[in-house]
Design an enzyme around this catalytic site. Structure first.
Site, mmCIF file in Angstrom:
data_model
loop_
_atom_site.group_PDB
_atom_site.id
_atom_site.type_symbol
_atom_site.label_atom_id
_atom_site.label_comp_id
_atom_site.label_asym_id
_atom_site.label_seq_id
_atom_site.Cartn_x
_atom_site.Cartn_y
_atom_site.Cartn_z
ATOM 1 N N LYS A 233 0.862 -1.185 0.000
ATOM 2 C CA LYS A 233 0.000 0.000 0.000
ATOM 3 C C LYS A 233 0.895 1.229 0.000
ATOM 4 O O LYS A 233 1.756 1.385 0.877
ATOM 5 C CB LYS A 233 -0.922 0.004 1.218
ATOM 6 C CG LYS A 233 -1.738 1.303 1.357
ATOM 7 C CD LYS A 233 -2.756 1.257 2.510
ATOM 8 C CE LYS A 233 -3.371 2.629 2.757
ATOM 9 N NZ LYS A 233 -4.351 2.658 3.857
ATOM 10 N N ASP A 238 -2.251 10.034 3.966
ATOM 11 C CA ASP A 238 -3.684 9.739 4.036
ATOM 12 C C ASP A 238 -4.353 10.731 4.983
ATOM 13 O O ASP A 238 -4.387 10.529 6.188
ATOM 14 C CB ASP A 238 -3.907 8.296 4.517
ATOM 15 C CG ASP A 238 -5.385 7.959 4.640
ATOM 16 O OD1 ASP A 238 -6.223 8.731 4.121
ATOM 17 O OD2 ASP A 238 -5.702 6.911 5.250
ATOM 18 N N LYS A 245 -9.773 13.135 8.316
ATOM 19 C CA LYS A 245 -9.476 12.577 9.625
ATOM 20 C C LYS A 245 -9.349 13.700 10.657
ATOM 21 O O LYS A 245 -8.889 14.785 10.323
ATOM 22 C CB LYS A 245 -8.125 11.838 9.587
ATOM 23 C CG LYS A 245 -8.121 10.526 8.843
ATOM 24 C CD LYS A 245 -6.721 9.913 8.882
ATOM 25 C CE LYS A 245 -6.633 8.655 8.052
ATOM 26 N NZ LYS A 245 -7.398 7.531 8.609
ATOM 27 N N ASP A 315 -12.114 7.793 3.238
ATOM 28 C CA ASP A 315 -10.979 7.403 4.070
ATOM 29 C C ASP A 315 -10.690 5.903 3.956
ATOM 30 O O ASP A 315 -9.668 5.431 4.450
ATOM 31 C CB ASP A 315 -11.242 7.793 5.525
ATOM 32 C CG ASP A 315 -9.971 7.832 6.358
ATOM 33 O OD1 ASP A 315 -8.867 7.763 5.767
ATOM 34 O OD2 ASP A 315 -10.080 7.932 7.594
ATOM 35 N N GLU A 317 -9.510 4.367 1.531
ATOM 36 C CA GLU A 317 -8.886 4.567 0.218
ATOM 37 C C GLU A 317 -7.874 3.482 -0.136
ATOM 38 O O GLU A 317 -7.671 3.176 -1.300
ATOM 39 C CB GLU A 317 -8.210 5.947 0.185
ATOM 40 C CG GLU A 317 -6.790 6.011 0.776
ATOM 41 C CD GLU A 317 -6.698 5.641 2.254
ATOM 42 O OE1 GLU A 317 -7.718 5.792 2.949
ATOM 43 O OE2 GLU A 317 -5.633 5.180 2.703
ATOM 44 N N ARG A 319 -7.853 0.286 0.194
ATOM 45 C CA ARG A 319 -8.410 -0.878 -0.498
ATOM 46 C C ARG A 319 -8.751 -0.563 -1.954
ATOM 47 O O ARG A 319 -8.731 -1.454 -2.798
ATOM 48 C CB ARG A 319 -9.643 -1.389 0.270
ATOM 49 C CG ARG A 319 -10.772 -0.403 0.352
ATOM 50 C CD ARG A 319 -11.784 -0.761 1.429
ATOM 51 N NE ARG A 319 -11.278 -0.497 2.775
ATOM 52 C CZ ARG A 319 -11.953 -0.764 3.882
ATOM 53 N NH1 ARG A 319 -13.162 -1.309 3.809
ATOM 54 N NH2 ARG A 319 -11.433 -0.490 5.063
#
Ligand code: BES
Ligand code: MN
Ligand code: ZN
Length: 464
Positions: A233, A238, A245, A315, A317, A319
């Protein structure tokens, strides 16, 4: 840290000579045997330090307990040596020597422990941390080289995950990948990624000013025993995207490319190790950012295999990026695919920083990796892949949503990823959300990136 192999370490002049002690037995060192008090039993990790006052070539001798000789294994050696090396750092030792007296293969765990403890991320500090610069060791065979390569891979992985997102951008990861020797590396730009049909990955990437980079590195050899792909990943940051977040949760999200860092670390050393299997290293690198271009909750995206996904939460993201990377890997015709990802807070809640979660479509394959981890010192705990988790992700408007219910989130993410894996490919998913980045020191690791996965996956690759 330079490793020096000598016939005998007993008389090396260095700052600290480390000797092991089994419970109820004498050590190989006369000074320790003479001066250690009865209270020093030699329990695992117990240490006894002695200043040699010129009675010996080293300034100090440090005895470390190895416990019961019958129960000695890799983990005992590694964890005991961690304690000893920490003590050497406290003493500001520059050179250390190991005089380890045992029939067990001690080279790899001893050197791995040393390099783990001797790592600091101090690139941005004007005052650098103290480091051990010379390590003397004897009685070991080609273990040494392997330990050096694994250490090098871990160091790169830890450095990259510790680097701020401003440094470790998708472009930077691509540049690093292209610098590796002996690999065939392709970096796909946004336009090519679109042509390949990676709509899920591109949706995540579209909110960022940093362009996405899809990185494919290939190590090949003659008559490979098998062909595998490792996917990391690669969320260089993020923020959560529009489902942003809270500050506290965003703080460490530069580490959301720890899976990619692991893959880069491994790929860097494969040409030197020359394993007998073909290894593809794959990273769909991008950032997840809020902006006028961001993908939005409710958007429907199409992955490379044609499946459609309703974006329930921006969020979730990782996957989405992994979905396209998994499709790409399966199309390579490999036998096995392993993905490693800081994927879910739920996995962190379930297992803490003690173990990574593992799931897959083939129990034997999963167990193989778990076993490898037991040996290398990385714990993996298998989580269930039940249909119930998948049912929660049914969508009214697309083939699936990208999130399920709040509970059981690690398994839900696993079931989501499974949708993008071809049935005839063995697949394992490692969720390292809780283990990739520590908020306090643990088992010889300083705060921050651990390079989790490097030891286990490299060891798995080398075993063929
Ligand atoms: N990168 C995070 C997961 C994560 C959390 C890694 C904490 C390391 C530490 C991932 O992209 C994420 O945000 N997951 C969400 C999914 C949810 C929206 C379904 C989560 O776990 O909260
Ligand atoms: Mn996220
Ligand atoms: Zn993430």
């Amino acid at each position: 840290m330079e490793i020096k192999i000598v016939d005998s370490t007993k008389d090396v002049s260095c700052d600290v000579l480390i000797v092991n002690k089994f419970e109820g037995e004498l050590t190989s060192n006369p000074l320790v045997n003479k001066y250690a008090p009865d209270t020093f039993k030699g329990k695992p990790g117990e240490i006894f330090l002695i200043h040699t006052r010129n009675e010996f070539p080293s300034t100090y001798v440090l005895a470390v307990g190895f416990g019961d000789e019958q129960k000695l294994d890799n983990n005992v050696i590694r964890e005991s040596i961690v304690k000893a090396v920490k003590k050497c750092l406290e003493l500001k030792a520059n050179s250390i020597a190991f005089d380890i007296d045992t029939n067990s293969a001690f080279g790899i765990p001893t050197l791995m422990a040393t390099s783990i403890v001797n790592y600091h991320f101090d690139k941005y500090k004007t005052k650098k941390e103290h480091r051990i610069s010379e390590v003397y060791i004897s009685n070991v065979t080609n273990d040494i080289k392997i330990a050096e390569y694994v250490s090098e891979a871990m160091k790169l992985a830890r450095n990259l995950a510790n680097e701020p997102a401003a440094f470790a951008t998708p472009s930077k990861l691509a540049e690093i990948a292209q610098g590796f020797e002996g690999l065939e590396t392709t970096v796909y730009e946004e336009e090519q990624i679109r042509e390949m049909g990676m709509g899920a990955y591109l949706a995540v990437a579209q909110g960022s000013a940093q362009p996405p980079k899809f990185i494919h590195m290939k190590y090949s050899c003659e008559n490979p025993k098998k062909r595998i792909a490792i996917i990391g990943k690669g969320l260089c940051f993020d923020s959560g995207g529009l489902d942003i977040k809270p500050a506290a949760s965003m703080l460490n999200m530069k580490d959301d490319m720890s899976g990619a860092a692991c893959v880069l670390g491994i790929m860097k050393v494969l040409n030197k190790i020359q394993p007998n299997i073909e290894v593809h290293g794959i990273i769909a690198a991008c950032e997840n950012m809020p902006s006028g271009n961001s993908y939005k909750p409710g958007d429907i995206v199409t992955a490379k295999n044609g499946k459609t996904i309703e974006v329930d939460n921006t969020d979730a993201e990782g996957r989405l990026t992994l979905a396209d990377a998994l499709c790409y890997a399966c199309e390579l015709g490999v036998d096995e695919v392993i993905d490693i990802a800081t994927l879910t807070g739920a996995c962190m809640v379930a297992l803490g920083s003690a173990a990574s979660g593992i799931m897959g479509n083939n129990d034997e394959f999963v167990k193989d990796i778990v076993k490898t981890g037991e040996y290398t010192g990385e714990k993996f705990w298998q989580l269930p892949m039940w249909q119930e988790y998948r049912d929660n992700m049914n969508s009214d408007v697309a083939d699936m949503k990208n999130t399920g219910t709040r509970y059981g989130g690690a398994s839900a993410a696993g079931m989501f990823l499974k949708e993008f894996v071809t049935d005839n490919v063995k697949w394992a998913h490692l969720d390292v959300a809780g283990t990739a980045f520590l908020d306090k020191p643990q088992k010889g690791f300083s705060k921050g990136a651990t390079g989790v996965g490097v030891r286990t996956l490299l060891s798995y690759i080398i075993s063929y």
